[in-house]
Design an enzyme around this catalytic site. Structure first.
Site, PDB file in Angstrom:
ATOM      1  N   HIS A 145       0.803  -1.217   0.000  1.00  0.00           N
ATOM      2  CA  HIS A 145       0.000   0.000   0.000  1.00  0.00           C
ATOM      3  C   HIS A 145       0.843   1.277   0.000  1.00  0.00           C
ATOM      4  O   HIS A 145       0.284   2.376  -0.018  1.00  0.00           O
ATOM      5  CB  HIS A 145      -0.938  -0.016   1.215  1.00  0.00           C
TER       6      HIS A 145
ATOM      7  N   ASP B  83      -9.550  -1.504   4.049  1.00  0.00           N
ATOM      8  CA  ASP B  83      -8.318  -2.158   4.498  1.00  0.00           C
ATOM      9  C   ASP B  83      -8.549  -2.831   5.848  1.00  0.00           C
ATOM     10  O   ASP B  83      -9.334  -2.342   6.669  1.00  0.00           O
ATOM     11  CB  ASP B  83      -7.217  -1.092   4.650  1.00  0.00           C
TER      12      ASP B  83
ATOM     13  N   HIS C  80      -6.109  -2.901   7.849  1.00  0.00           N
ATOM     14  CA  HIS C  80      -5.181  -2.114   8.670  1.00  0.00           C
ATOM     15  C   HIS C  80      -5.455  -0.618   8.530  1.00  0.00           C
ATOM     16  O   HIS C  80      -6.072  -0.177   7.557  1.00  0.00           O
ATOM     17  CB  HIS C  80      -3.741  -2.410   8.250  1.00  0.00           C
TER      18      HIS C  80
ATOM     19  N   ASP D 134      -2.923   1.769   8.467  1.00  0.00           N
ATOM     20  CA  ASP D 134      -1.848   2.460   7.742  1.00  0.00           C
ATOM     21  C   ASP D 134      -1.715   3.899   8.217  1.00  0.00           C
ATOM     22  O   ASP D 134      -1.449   4.808   7.436  1.00  0.00           O
ATOM     23  CB  ASP D 134      -2.092   2.410   6.228  1.00  0.00           C
TER      24      ASP D 134
ATOM     25  N   HIS E  40       4.690   1.095   4.419  1.00  0.00           N
ATOM     26  CA  HIS E  40       3.312   0.943   3.942  1.00  0.00           C
ATOM     27  C   HIS E  40       2.289   1.060   5.072  1.00  0.00           C
ATOM     28  O   HIS E  40       1.097   1.203   4.809  1.00  0.00           O
ATOM     29  CB  HIS E  40       3.120  -0.365   3.165  1.00  0.00           C
TER      30      HIS E  40
ATOM     31  N   ASP F  15      -7.303  -2.209  -0.316  1.00  0.00           N
ATOM     32  CA  ASP F  15      -6.334  -3.260  -0.006  1.00  0.00           C
ATOM     33  C   ASP F  15      -7.108  -4.565   0.044  1.00  0.00           C
ATOM     34  O   ASP F  15      -8.050  -4.709   0.825  1.00  0.00           O
ATOM     35  CB  ASP F  15      -5.676  -2.967   1.344  1.00  0.00           C
TER      36      ASP F  15
ATOM     37  N   ASP G 245      -6.635  -7.231   1.385  1.00  0.00           N
ATOM     38  CA  ASP G 245      -6.723  -7.941   2.659  1.00  0.00           C
ATOM     39  C   ASP G 245      -7.901  -7.471   3.514  1.00  0.00           C
ATOM     40  O   ASP G 245      -8.133  -7.997   4.604  1.00  0.00           O
ATOM     41  CB  ASP G 245      -5.406  -7.891   3.443  1.00  0.00           C
TER      42      ASP G 245
ATOM     43  N   GLU H 214      -2.092  -5.067  -2.986  1.00  0.00           N
ATOM     44  CA  GLU H 214      -1.786  -6.227  -2.145  1.00  0.00           C
ATOM     45  C   GLU H 214      -2.198  -7.575  -2.730  1.00  0.00           C
ATOM     46  O   GLU H 214      -2.179  -8.576  -2.024  1.00  0.00           O
ATOM     47  CB  GLU H 214      -2.393  -6.080  -0.736  1.00  0.00           C
TER      48      GLU H 214
END
Length: 234
Positions: A30, A57, A59, A61, A74, A161, A163, A206
């Site tokens: 990312h 996402d 996460h 970030d 990232h 992303d 994920d 990703e």
């Protein structure tokens, strides 16, 4: 190396936006969003357009060099784009802040570092975690996000992303985090956000073909992009 690559990307993205095109950025981790966000924000600012960001996402970030547990760049990109972090990242491409945190919304979040979580709360970002999706349902969550952006921005960048999707459905990712969105939920979000008419640029990141199984994650990414660009089943 990240700054060099993102500098080239930012220039291409800025040019695409100025030409009235839709920049679609496909990448690895990312960190590339540092370039895409710099490019779209610079172009939109020149045209006096207020740009929002939907960050899909697992996460946040939103770490800085002071909060990160891993040191991964990232994991700092959105914070840097919002003006938080080391000067090399916050001052990248243009000396001004790229994105106003009040115009940022997350969905799918389920893995945050402790200090990262505090920083996100202090900054006042809108966040829809997986718990929020479970509580509200994907339909209401998407409606609220669409309303959030309609009230605040003129144009929208979606940074996805893969994920964000549960690894049971999308195994081709670098950092698996169980308990994510289903494939159907992710499609619903993309279709709902497309209907706002605000989306003018996007990232899809990703997807890792080395870890993928029968290319199913990559195919999901293509379908998600299609929905974001206005494709519907019926």
């Amino acid at each position: 190396p990240i700054l060099e690559a993102c500098g080239k990307l930012a220039s291409h993205v800025e040019g695409a936006v100025r030409d009235g095109d839709f920049p679609l950025v496909l990448g690895g981790d990312h960190s590339i969003a540092l370039g895409s966000l710099a490019g779209v924000s610079t172009a939109h600012a020149a045209a006096s357009r207020r740009c929002g960001v939907l960050w899909v996402d697992a996460h946040g970030d939103f770490n800085t060099a002071q909060t990160t547990l891993t040191g991964n760049i990232h994991g700092m990109i959105l914070a840097a784009s919002c003006g938080l972090g080391i000067p090399e990242l916050t001052g990248f491409y243009a000396p001004t802040r790229k994105i106003d945190p009040s115009c940022v919304c997350y969905i799918g979040v389920r893995d945050l570092d402790p200090e990262e979580r505090r920083l996100m709360k202090d900054t006042g970002l809108r966040v829809y975690t997986m718990n929020d999706i479970d509580r509200l349902g994907i339909s209401r969550a998407t409606e609220e996000i669409a309303a959030f952006f309609r009230e605040r921005v003129d144009t929208l960048h979606v940074s996805f992303d893969i994920d964000a999707i549960d690894p049971r459905f999308a195994p081709g990712v670098g950092i698996e985090v169980p308990g994510g969105m289903t494939y159907r939920e992710a499609l619903f979000v993309m279709e709902g956000i497309a209907k706002t008419g605000l989306v003018s640029s996007a990232d899809m990141v990703e997807v890792n073909p080395v870890l993928d199984v029968r290319n199913i994650t990559a195919k999901m990414a293509v379908d998600l992009i299609g929905r974001l660009l206005g494709e519907t089943v019926y």
